[in-house]
Design a protein around this motif. Structure first.
Motif, mmCIF file in Angstrom:
data_model
loop_
_atom_site.group_PDB
_atom_site.id
_atom_site.type_symbol
_atom_site.label_atom_id
_atom_site.label_comp_id
_atom_site.label_asym_id
_atom_site.label_seq_id
_atom_site.Cartn_x
_atom_site.Cartn_y
_atom_site.Cartn_z
ATOM 1 N N PRO A 15 46.882 37.347 54.715
ATOM 2 C CA PRO A 15 46.347 37.539 53.350
ATOM 3 C C PRO A 15 44.842 37.306 53.323
ATOM 4 O O PRO A 15 44.325 36.389 53.965
ATOM 5 N N ARG A 16 44.155 38.144 52.589
ATOM 6 C CA ARG A 16 42.715 37.941 52.413
ATOM 7 C C ARG A 16 42.479 36.764 51.476
ATOM 8 O O ARG A 16 43.246 36.536 50.529
ATOM 9 N N LEU A 17 41.428 36.012 51.727
ATOM 10 C CA LEU A 17 41.115 34.876 50.880
ATOM 11 C C LEU A 17 40.751 35.314 49.474
ATOM 12 O O LEU A 17 41.025 34.618 48.501
ATOM 13 N N GLU A 18 40.142 36.489 49.372
ATOM 14 C CA GLU A 18 39.752 37.010 48.059
ATOM 15 C C GLU A 18 39.964 38.520 48.055
ATOM 16 O O GLU A 18 39.523 39.214 48.967
ATOM 17 N N VAL A 19 40.659 39.016 47.027
ATOM 18 C CA VAL A 19 40.920 40.445 46.900
ATOM 19 C C VAL A 19 39.793 41.084 46.091
ATOM 20 O O VAL A 19 39.480 40.637 44.988
ATOM 21 N N SER A 20 39.211 42.117 46.639
ATOM 22 C CA SER A 20 38.094 42.803 45.981
ATOM 23 C C SER A 20 38.600 43.674 44.834
ATOM 24 O O SER A 20 39.437 44.556 45.032
ATOM 25 N N GLY A 21 38.101 43.403 43.638
ATOM 26 C CA GLY A 21 38.481 44.216 42.482
ATOM 27 C C GLY A 21 38.033 45.659 42.628
ATOM 28 O O GLY A 21 38.712 46.576 42.165
ATOM 29 N N LYS A 22 36.887 45.856 43.291
ATOM 30 C CA LYS A 22 36.378 47.212 43.502
ATOM 31 C C LYS A 22 37.335 48.028 44.354
ATOM 32 O O LYS A 22 37.651 49.179 44.036
ATOM 33 N N TRP A 23 37.852 47.420 45.433
ATOM 34 C CA TRP A 23 38.750 48.151 46.319
ATOM 35 C C TRP A 23 40.124 48.346 45.701
ATOM 36 O O TRP A 23 40.821 49.303 46.032
ATOM 37 N N VAL A 24 40.528 47.473 44.788
ATOM 38 C CA VAL A 24 41.785 47.679 44.071
ATOM 39 C C VAL A 24 41.718 48.958 43.249
ATOM 40 O O VAL A 24 42.673 49.735 43.169
ATOM 41 N N ILE A 25 40.551 49.207 42.640
ATOM 42 C CA ILE A 25 40.367 50.419 41.837
ATOM 43 C C ILE A 25 40.208 51.645 42.726
ATOM 44 O O ILE A 25 40.725 52.728 42.420
#
Length: 368
Positions: A15-25
């Motif tokens: 798991p990534r420590l932080e999920v990028s909101g930009k890449w989710v979109i």
């Protein structure tokens, strides 16, 4: 030998420590691009000009007013169902039986239309729509009850009920509801004009159901972003333990999710038969209930995103029909594109939330 294995790595997902909101979109956009690239390869293997095939599939249907109205007609049930599923998925309530709820909406509403066949009243259409919505809602309540009362897996129960619904419809149109003047074809009588949705644009099939879809998107957006119920649904999906400590009733949210998604699927079902088909047939859906699952995830479980995702998936239906006529592609191409899109969407989502790491097979330690 052990020294060799010690440095031989295996790849694992962490798991990534932080999920990028930009890449989710961006994930759905990347999935669509990869799907188009796959289309080039597939069309080439089929011996077709890939660029002509892509134009015929994705662009040509949008070059005429008839094609645009048909796109909206196909998108209407996908958006209605997709919004309902997205609300449930947000709360980790996995309703996979929208196809059955869609079908039962058509059965309940269509049966009401047949019962009121000889009534000449403006009240017939509202009654048909209400009963159709209640039909889908009732079919969605069954897995909700089984989940909250017996902890039955809602994925299995809702999915299996879809086949029961289709068989019920088939029995009715082959039996008691078959049109006596229909030359023994398995179909009901044509609905009266009072049970049909008004046409919005002359010489097209675009009807009032499309306005229902737009209204549902707006209401769902307000529900999920501006109400305490929407907040509870989001919290249950993101942090179930926190929701439990906060006193949110999970069983109530399960019921709410199933009733909303089932009711909207039922509304989509009756809108389809009273807006575009005009009667009951053994099959009233080309798989809208299952395709809407892709629509919900492609739209990032957001009502406005579902609206645009519904248009994209509707284009796959229209483009598939157009490609069959224009360049002789097989009918299975539509389902193939939808499956490829789902594969790439899931793959992109995995890579957004996880990253590859390699470890030693022998020691399990990360290899830098």
């Amino acid at each position: 030998m052990s020294q060799i294995f010690q440095f031989f790595p295996k790849f694992v997902l962490e798991p990534r420590l932080e999920v990028s909101g930009k890449w989710v979109i961006l994930s759905p956009i990347i999935a669509i691009i990869l799907t188009l690239f796959s289309g080039v390869i597939i069309f080439s293997l089929l011996g077709k000009d890939p660029f002509l095939a892509l134009y015929t599939f994705f662009v040509q249907p949008l070059t005429t007013m008839f094609g645009i109205t048909e796109l909206l007609v196909k998108a209407t049930p996908l958006v209605l169902i997709g919004v309902g599923l997205a609300i449930g998925f947000k709360a980790n309530v996995w309703n996979i039986g929208a196809e059955g709820q869609f079908t039962m909406g058509a059965v309940f509403g269509g049966g009401t239309a047949l019962l009121c066949q000889h009534m000449e009243s403006i009240l017939v259409l509202p009654l048909v729509l209400v009963l159709g919505t209640l039909g889908g809602l009732f079919w969605g309540a069954i897995p909700a009850f089984l989940k909250t009362r017996f902890n039955a897996n809602e994925i299995l129960t809702s999915l299996m009920l879809s086949y029961v619904a289709v068989l019920c419809l088939s029995y009715l149109v082959h039996g008691p509801w078959r049109d006596p003047a229909g030359f023994n074809f398995p179909e009901s009588q044509i609905f009266s004009d009072y049970a049909m949705l008004p046409i919005l644009i002359e010489n097209s099939r675009l009807n009032l159901g499309t306005m229902f879809a737009i209204l549902v998107v707006l209401v769902a957006w307000i529900l999920m972003t501006r109400t305490i119920i929407g907040f509870q649904l989001r919290v249950v999906g993101l942090a179930p333990t926190a929701a439990q400590y906060a006193g949110f009733k999970q069983s109530g949210l399960i019921w709410l999710s199933f009733l909303i998604s089932g009711g909207l699927a039922g509304l989509a079902g009756i809108a389809e038969v009273s807006g575009t088909i005009g009667q009951l047939l053994p099959s009233v859906s080309p798989g809208y209930g299952f395709t809407a699952i892709i629509v919900a995830f492609l739209g990032r479980l957001h009502p406005v995103g579902v609206l645009f995702a519904g248009l994209i998936m509707a284009l796959s239906y229209i483009g598939g029909e157009n490609a069959q006529i224009e360049i002789g592609l097989p009918a299975a191409v539509t389902g193939l594109f939808q499956g490829i899109l789902l594969f790439f969407l899931l793959a992109c989502d995995v890579l957004v939330r996880y990253r590859f790491s390699h470890r030693s097979v022998l020691t399990g330690e990360r290899c830098e």
